[in-house]
Design a protein around this motif. Sequence first.
Motif, PDB file in Angstrom:
ATOM      1  N   ALA A  40       0.820  -1.214   0.000  1.00 27.46           N
ATOM      2  CA  ALA A  40       0.000   0.000   0.000  1.00 27.46           C
ATOM      3  C   ALA A  40       0.854   1.265   0.000  1.00 27.46           C
ATOM      4  CB  ALA A  40      -0.924  -0.002   1.217  1.00 27.46           C
ATOM      5  N   GLN A  41       2.087   1.167   0.476  1.00 34.08           N
ATOM      6  CA  GLN A  41       2.928   2.344   0.637  1.00 34.08           C
ATOM      7  C   GLN A  41       3.996   2.499  -0.441  1.00 34.08           C
ATOM      8  OE1 GLN A  41       4.410   1.811   4.638  1.00 34.08           O
ATOM      9  NE2 GLN A  41       2.609   2.750   5.554  1.00 34.08           N
ATOM     10  N   CYS A  42       4.264   1.440  -1.182  1.00 36.71           N
ATOM     11  CA  CYS A  42       5.347   1.499  -2.178  1.00 36.71           C
ATOM     12  C   CYS A  42       5.001   0.588  -3.343  1.00 36.71           C
ATOM     13  CB  CYS A  42       6.669   1.055  -1.531  1.00 36.71           C
ATOM     14  SG  CYS A  42       8.084   1.017  -2.663  1.00 36.71           S
ATOM     15  N   GLN A  43       5.452   0.967  -4.539  1.00 33.47           N
ATOM     16  CA  GLN A  43       5.224   0.138  -5.709  1.00 33.47           C
ATOM     17  C   GLN A  43       6.388  -0.840  -5.857  1.00 33.47           C
ATOM     18  OE1 GLN A  43       5.173   2.016  -9.625  1.00 33.47           O
ATOM     19  NE2 GLN A  43       3.569   0.600 -10.267  1.00 33.47           N
ATOM     20  N   TYR A  44       6.088  -2.123  -5.774  1.00 32.40           N
ATOM     21  CA  TYR A  44       7.102  -3.158  -5.898  1.00 32.40           C
ATOM     22  C   TYR A  44       7.040  -3.793  -7.281  1.00 32.40           C
ATOM     23  CZ  TYR A  44       7.991  -2.832  -0.917  1.00 32.40           C
ATOM     24  OH  TYR A  44       8.341  -2.364   0.329  1.00 32.40           O
ATOM     25  N   LEU A  61      -3.971 -14.092   1.102  1.00 37.16           N
ATOM     26  CA  LEU A  61      -3.059 -12.980   0.823  1.00 37.16           C
ATOM     27  C   LEU A  61      -2.992 -12.704  -0.673  1.00 37.16           C
ATOM     28  CD1 LEU A  61      -0.998 -10.862   1.583  1.00 37.16           C
ATOM     29  CD2 LEU A  61       0.758 -12.656   1.633  1.00 37.16           C
ATOM     30  N   ILE A  62      -2.919 -13.758  -1.472  1.00 37.80           N
ATOM     31  CA  ILE A  62      -2.877 -13.557  -2.918  1.00 37.80           C
ATOM     32  C   ILE A  62      -4.127 -12.824  -3.400  1.00 37.80           C
ATOM     33  CG2 ILE A  62      -2.948 -14.721  -5.153  1.00 37.80           C
ATOM     34  CD1 ILE A  62      -1.167 -16.879  -3.991  1.00 37.80           C
ATOM     35  N   ARG A  63      -5.294 -13.231  -2.907  1.00 36.08           N
ATOM     36  CA  ARG A  63      -6.543 -12.584  -3.331  1.00 36.08           C
ATOM     37  C   ARG A  63      -6.548 -11.102  -2.955  1.00 36.08           C
ATOM     38  NH1 ARG A  63      -8.586 -17.571  -1.179  1.00 36.08           N
ATOM     39  NH2 ARG A  63      -9.236 -18.974  -2.866  1.00 36.08           N
ATOM     40  N   ARG A  68      -5.687  -5.305  -4.920  1.00 33.72           N
ATOM     41  CA  ARG A  68      -5.017  -4.009  -4.805  1.00 33.72           C
ATOM     42  C   ARG A  68      -4.081  -3.739  -5.979  1.00 33.72           C
ATOM     43  NH1 ARG A  68      -3.306  -3.206   1.583  1.00 33.72           N
ATOM     44  NH2 ARG A  68      -5.317  -3.841   2.485  1.00 33.72           N
ATOM     45  N   ALA A  69      -3.413  -4.775  -6.440  1.00 37.28           N
ATOM     46  CA  ALA A  69      -2.416  -4.601  -7.502  1.00 37.28           C
ATOM     47  C   ALA A  69      -2.533  -5.773  -8.477  1.00 37.28           C
ATOM     48  CB  ALA A  69      -1.015  -4.532  -6.903  1.00 37.28           C
ATOM     49  N   PRO A  70      -3.472  -5.719  -9.411  1.00 34.52           N
ATOM     50  CA  PRO A  70      -3.756  -6.857 -10.291  1.00 34.52           C
ATOM     51  C   PRO A  70      -2.559  -7.341 -11.105  1.00 34.52           C
ATOM     52  CG  PRO A  70      -5.504  -5.215 -10.427  1.00 34.52           C
ATOM     53  CD  PRO A  70      -4.392  -4.581  -9.647  1.00 34.52           C
ATOM     54  N   GLN A  71      -1.650  -6.424 -11.482  1.00 36.50           N
ATOM     55  CA  GLN A  71      -0.527  -6.801 -12.337  1.00 36.50           C
ATOM     56  C   GLN A  71       0.727  -7.185 -11.561  1.00 36.50           C
ATOM     57  OE1 GLN A  71      -1.081  -7.072 -15.601  1.00 36.50           O
ATOM     58  NE2 GLN A  71      -3.172  -6.408 -15.162  1.00 36.50           N
ATOM     59  N   GLY A  89      -1.691 -23.130  -6.680  1.00 39.19           N
ATOM     60  CA  GLY A  89      -1.092 -21.805  -6.554  1.00 39.19           C
ATOM     61  C   GLY A  89      -1.319 -20.954  -7.785  1.00 39.19           C
ATOM     62  N   LEU A  90      -1.156 -21.549  -8.957  1.00 42.73           N
ATOM     63  CA  LEU A  90      -1.387 -20.820 -10.203  1.00 42.73           C
ATOM     64  C   LEU A  90      -2.862 -20.472 -10.361  1.00 42.73           C
ATOM     65  CD1 LEU A  90       0.925 -22.896 -12.571  1.00 42.73           C
ATOM     66  CD2 LEU A  90       1.403 -20.641 -11.600  1.00 42.73           C
ATOM     67  N   ALA A  91      -3.725 -21.368  -9.921  1.00 39.84           N
ATOM     68  CA  ALA A  91      -5.169 -21.149 -10.062  1.00 39.84           C
ATOM     69  C   ALA A  91      -5.654 -19.994  -9.203  1.00 39.84           C
ATOM     70  CB  ALA A  91      -5.932 -22.423  -9.703  1.00 39.84           C
ATOM     71  N   ILE A  92      -5.060 -19.799  -8.031  1.00 45.38           N
ATOM     72  CA  ILE A  92      -5.528 -18.726  -7.152  1.00 45.38           C
ATOM     73  C   ILE A  92      -4.839 -17.399  -7.424  1.00 45.38           C
ATOM     74  CG2 ILE A  92      -6.177 -20.311  -5.313  1.00 45.38           C
ATOM     75  CD1 ILE A  92      -3.607 -19.615  -3.871  1.00 45.38           C
ATOM     76  N   GLY A  93      -3.918 -17.371  -8.416  1.00 48.10           N
ATOM     77  CA  GLY A  93      -3.382 -16.085  -8.826  1.00 48.10           C
ATOM     78  C   GLY A  93      -1.891 -15.894  -8.737  1.00 48.10           C
ATOM     79  N   ALA A  94      -1.137 -16.898  -8.265  1.00 44.69           N
ATOM     80  CA  ALA A  94       0.323 -16.774  -8.241  1.00 44.69           C
ATOM     81  C   ALA A  94       0.862 -16.869  -9.666  1.00 44.69           C
ATOM     82  CB  ALA A  94       0.935 -17.865  -7.377  1.00 44.69           C
ATOM     83  N   ASP A  95       1.971 -16.175  -9.929  1.00 45.76           N
ATOM     84  CA  ASP A  95       2.597 -16.255 -11.243  1.00 45.76           C
ATOM     85  C   ASP A  95       3.526 -17.456 -11.354  1.00 45.76           C
ATOM     86  OD1 ASP A  95       1.857 -13.649 -12.764  1.00 45.76           O
ATOM     87  OD2 ASP A  95       2.351 -12.980 -10.744  1.00 45.76           O
TER      88      ASP A  95
END
Length: 230
Positions: A40-44, A61-63, A68-71, A89-95
Amino acid sequence: MRILITETSWIMATIAKLMRDEGFLVSEAADAEDVLTHVAQCQYDAVLFDPDLPDMDGSDLIRRLRSRAPQLPILLFSREVSHRDRLRGLAIGADDVIAWPFDGAEIAARVRAFARRARGFASSTPEFCGLRIDFDRRRVSFAGHSIHLTRLEYELVETLALANGRLLGREALITRLYGWEDEPDWKILDVYICRIRAKLATLDAPAQLIATSFGQGYRINLLADALVAA
């Protein structure tokens, strides 16, 4: 590139060291809530964590990160990863889902690839009006001539390049370069920009290739016509 890593296990501590050795700027979070606070405080450029967190399920946490940061690239690490774990892990949104043991150079290459693609760069060596950034080799050149930059000078140029012409404020740049530890006076950015411009000038690069919006911040100028006019 600045990445965020949870310091929740010896595996993550190992990854933090490996990533620092590979040239990344690394911030560390104590738990899932700390991860959310940092983001929330910095762009990683990426978040790396062990899904076995002390205060939250990894999938939750992934959700929350995705909302907050879709990309934002998210990579999961664990000592044992089954085929089912990787698919979940891939199904819930991990790269990516990576099991110990692993190769530090390969992880670094994956993180850089995910990060640049998240910012819209298919190539690892984008060019901006003659200024070429090699993300993988951490090198900068202009019109084919290599430019020697210090670590922080390179990080500043890389950060501006990843913004792809977008203006970056001083506070955002300072946070990216230094995190929350021993943050210097914002005027240090002017010093770094002057040094970078001086090095570019020796190769006859336009002075406004790195443009200043006074009182606001800096950006890489993508408009060749504006450079000529300046």
